[in-house]
Design a protein around this motif. Structure first.
Motif, short mmCIF file in Angstrom:
data_model
loop_
_atom_site.label_atom_id
_atom_site.label_comp_id
_atom_site.label_asym_id
_atom_site.label_seq_id
_atom_site.Cartn_x
_atom_site.Cartn_y
_atom_site.Cartn_z
N VAL A 115 0.83 -1.20 0.00
CA VAL A 115 0.00 0.00 0.00
C VAL A 115 0.86 1.25 0.00
N THR A 116 1.88 1.28 0.85
CA THR A 116 2.65 2.51 1.06
C THR A 116 3.70 2.74 -0.03
N THR A 117 4.14 1.69 -0.73
CA THR A 117 5.20 1.87 -1.72
C THR A 117 4.65 2.16 -3.12
N MET A 118 3.35 2.11 -3.32
CA MET A 118 2.80 2.42 -4.64
C MET A 118 2.88 3.93 -4.87
N MET A 119 3.82 4.34 -5.71
CA MET A 119 4.06 5.77 -5.94
C MET A 119 3.57 6.24 -7.30
N GLU A 120 3.10 5.32 -8.13
CA GLU A 120 2.59 5.72 -9.44
C GLU A 120 1.56 4.73 -9.95
N PHE A 121 0.78 5.20 -10.91
CA PHE A 121 -0.19 4.36 -11.60
C PHE A 121 0.27 4.19 -13.05
N VAL A 122 -0.39 3.28 -13.73
CA VAL A 122 -0.15 3.09 -15.16
C VAL A 122 -1.48 3.22 -15.88
N LEU A 123 -1.60 4.23 -16.73
CA LEU A 123 -2.80 4.41 -17.53
C LEU A 123 -2.71 3.49 -18.74
N LEU A 124 -3.61 2.50 -18.79
CA LEU A 124 -3.56 1.53 -19.88
C LEU A 124 -4.00 2.14 -21.20
N GLY A 125 -4.89 3.12 -21.13
CA GLY A 125 -5.33 3.82 -22.34
C GLY A 125 -5.88 2.88 -23.39
N PHE A 126 -5.24 2.87 -24.56
CA PHE A 126 -5.70 2.02 -25.67
C PHE A 126 -4.67 0.95 -25.98
N SER A 127 -4.01 0.46 -24.93
CA SER A 127 -2.97 -0.56 -25.10
C SER A 127 -3.53 -1.89 -25.58
N ASP A 128 -4.87 -2.06 -25.49
CA ASP A 128 -5.47 -3.32 -25.95
C ASP A 128 -5.55 -3.38 -27.47
N ASP A 168 1.14 9.55 -24.05
CA ASP A 168 1.14 8.11 -23.75
C ASP A 168 1.10 7.28 -25.03
N LEU A 169 0.34 7.74 -26.03
CA LEU A 169 0.28 7.03 -27.31
C LEU A 169 1.61 7.10 -28.03
N LEU A 170 2.31 8.24 -27.92
CA LEU A 170 3.59 8.42 -28.59
C LEU A 170 4.69 7.59 -27.94
N SER A 171 4.72 7.59 -26.61
CA SER A 171 5.76 6.85 -25.88
C SER A 171 5.39 5.40 -25.63
N GLN A 172 4.07 5.10 -25.76
CA GLN A 172 3.52 3.77 -25.46
C GLN A 172 3.81 3.36 -24.02
N ARG A 173 3.88 4.37 -23.16
CA ARG A 173 4.00 4.16 -21.72
C ARG A 173 2.98 5.04 -21.03
N GLY A 174 2.30 4.50 -20.03
CA GLY A 174 1.26 5.27 -19.37
C GLY A 174 1.55 5.59 -17.92
N ASN A 175 2.82 5.54 -17.54
CA ASN A 175 3.18 5.79 -16.14
C ASN A 175 2.83 7.21 -15.72
N ILE A 176 2.15 7.34 -14.59
CA ILE A 176 1.77 8.65 -14.07
C ILE A 176 1.89 8.62 -12.54
N SER A 177 2.56 9.61 -11.99
CA SER A 177 2.75 9.65 -10.53
C SER A 177 1.43 9.91 -9.82
N LEU A 178 1.41 9.61 -8.52
CA LEU A 178 0.19 9.85 -7.73
C LEU A 178 -0.18 11.33 -7.75
N LEU A 179 0.83 12.21 -7.64
CA LEU A 179 0.57 13.64 -7.63
C LEU A 179 0.00 14.11 -8.96
N ALA A 180 0.60 13.63 -10.07
CA ALA A 180 0.12 14.01 -11.40
C ALA A 180 -1.29 13.48 -11.64
N CYS A 181 -1.55 12.27 -11.15
CA CYS A 181 -2.88 11.66 -11.29
C CYS A 181 -3.92 12.45 -10.51
#
Length: 319
Positions: A12-25, A90-103
């Motif tokens: 719980v405490t170490t999760m510092m970012e999320f990953v936006l899956l977007g249109f990765s499917d 995210d589409l350009l980099s194909q990475r959806g990493n976003i920090s908790l603060l940015a989210c």
């Protein structure tokens, strides 16, 4: 047992970012989607900027209705800028990493601008109501000072509630997967990732939806119910057509925006489908803002005349 609890607490405490899956499917369409959304974003910026420009420089458009419309156009620019550039990155980099603060920041602005849009659409309906039901007192009631106050109220009223809502969501523990099956940080998908008691957050979500979606929508419906009944009493067919053309653009925008927002924030949690929810969110955050300036310009003779005058002036200055 103690080791298990310690591990869960660490997750719980170490999760510092999320990953936006977007249109990765649909990886084969990433570049195509990038091109489509880039064109859509530039179109929204250009069309709404033109509306803001012509309502500022054309003397015929110096009325409360077009003052509210220019503010609505600016709000639309802010609204899409919170989500689309991030989605393009995210589409350009194909990475959806976003920090908790940015989210949290993105969610705050999405909810703030969304709530402001609901309130501003209600103010625009009130303006049309006053114009039709009290034309003799319209300029007095809808003075410049009143219009400015109504716009400011629309922009700031949602802020305290959204701050509380954002804090409530991000004070919850998040454990397990950090993947958000969405293209931006929104309340429903974030609630699915929370592993604590989400009851209070869900109550705030539905309560806010009632205050900023249902109540404004009912006020708009009541206003337009009276407006339409009054228009039908007019003896002149030309008068009816002019009144309907004035109100119909706003009514179409209201139906598009409120319809999709209601489905997103008021549908029962067990019935939520991530794919359908993503599609609906795409509609009211991307496609509706694209349609709004088109609806307002094509169905509004005053704006079309002002636009032709602007283009004519531009062509004359270049010749």
């Amino acid at each position: 047992m103690k080791n298990k609890l310690k591990t869960e607490k660490s997750n719980v405490t170490t999760m510092m970012e999320f990953v936006l899956l977007g249109f990765s499917d649909i990886p084969s369409m990433q570049w195509l989607l990038f091109g489509i959304f880039l064109v859509i974003y530039l179109t929204i910026l250009m069309c709404n900027s033109i509306i803001i420009l012509i309502t500022k420089i054309d003397p015929a458009l110096q009325t409360p209705m077009y003052f509210f419309l220019s503010n609505f156009s600016f709000l639309e620019i802010c609204y899409v800028t919170v989500t689309i550039p991030r989605m393009l990155m995210d589409l350009l980099s194909q990475r959806g990493n976003i920090s908790l603060l940015a989210c949290a920041t993105q969610m705050f602005f999405v909810l703030t601008f969304g709530g402001s849009e609901c309130l501003l659409l209600t103010v625009m309906a009130y303006d049309r109501y006053m114009a039709i039901f009290s034309p003799l007192h319209y300029t007095v009631v809808m003075s410049q000072k009143v219009c400015v106050q109504l716009v400011i109220a629309s922009w700031v009223s949602a802020v305290p509630v959204v701050i509380w809502q954002t804090w409530q969501i991000f004070s919850l523990p998040f454990c397990g997967s950090n993947a958000i099956n969405h293209f931006f940080c929104d309340l429903p998908p974030l609630l699915k990732l929370a592993c604590g008691d989400t009851f209070v957050s869900e109550v705030i979500l539905y309560g806010s939806a009632v205050v900023y979606i249902i109540i404004p929508f009912l006020l708009i419906v009541a206003s337009y119910g009276k407006i339409i009944s009054n228009i039908l009493k007019l003896s002149s067919a030309r008068g009816k057509a002019k009144a309907f053309s004035t109100c119909s653009s706003h009514l179409i925008v209201v139906i598009l925006f409120y319809g999709t927002a209601t489905i997103t924030y008021l549908q029962p949690k067990p019935n939520e489908s991530e794919g359908i929810g993503k599609l609906i969110s795409l509609f009211y955050t991307v496609f509706t803002p694209t349609l709004n300036p088109i609806i307002y310009t094509l169905r509004n003779k005053d704006i079309m005349v002002a636009l032709k005058k602007l283009l004519s002036h531009y062509n004359d200055s270049n010749t």
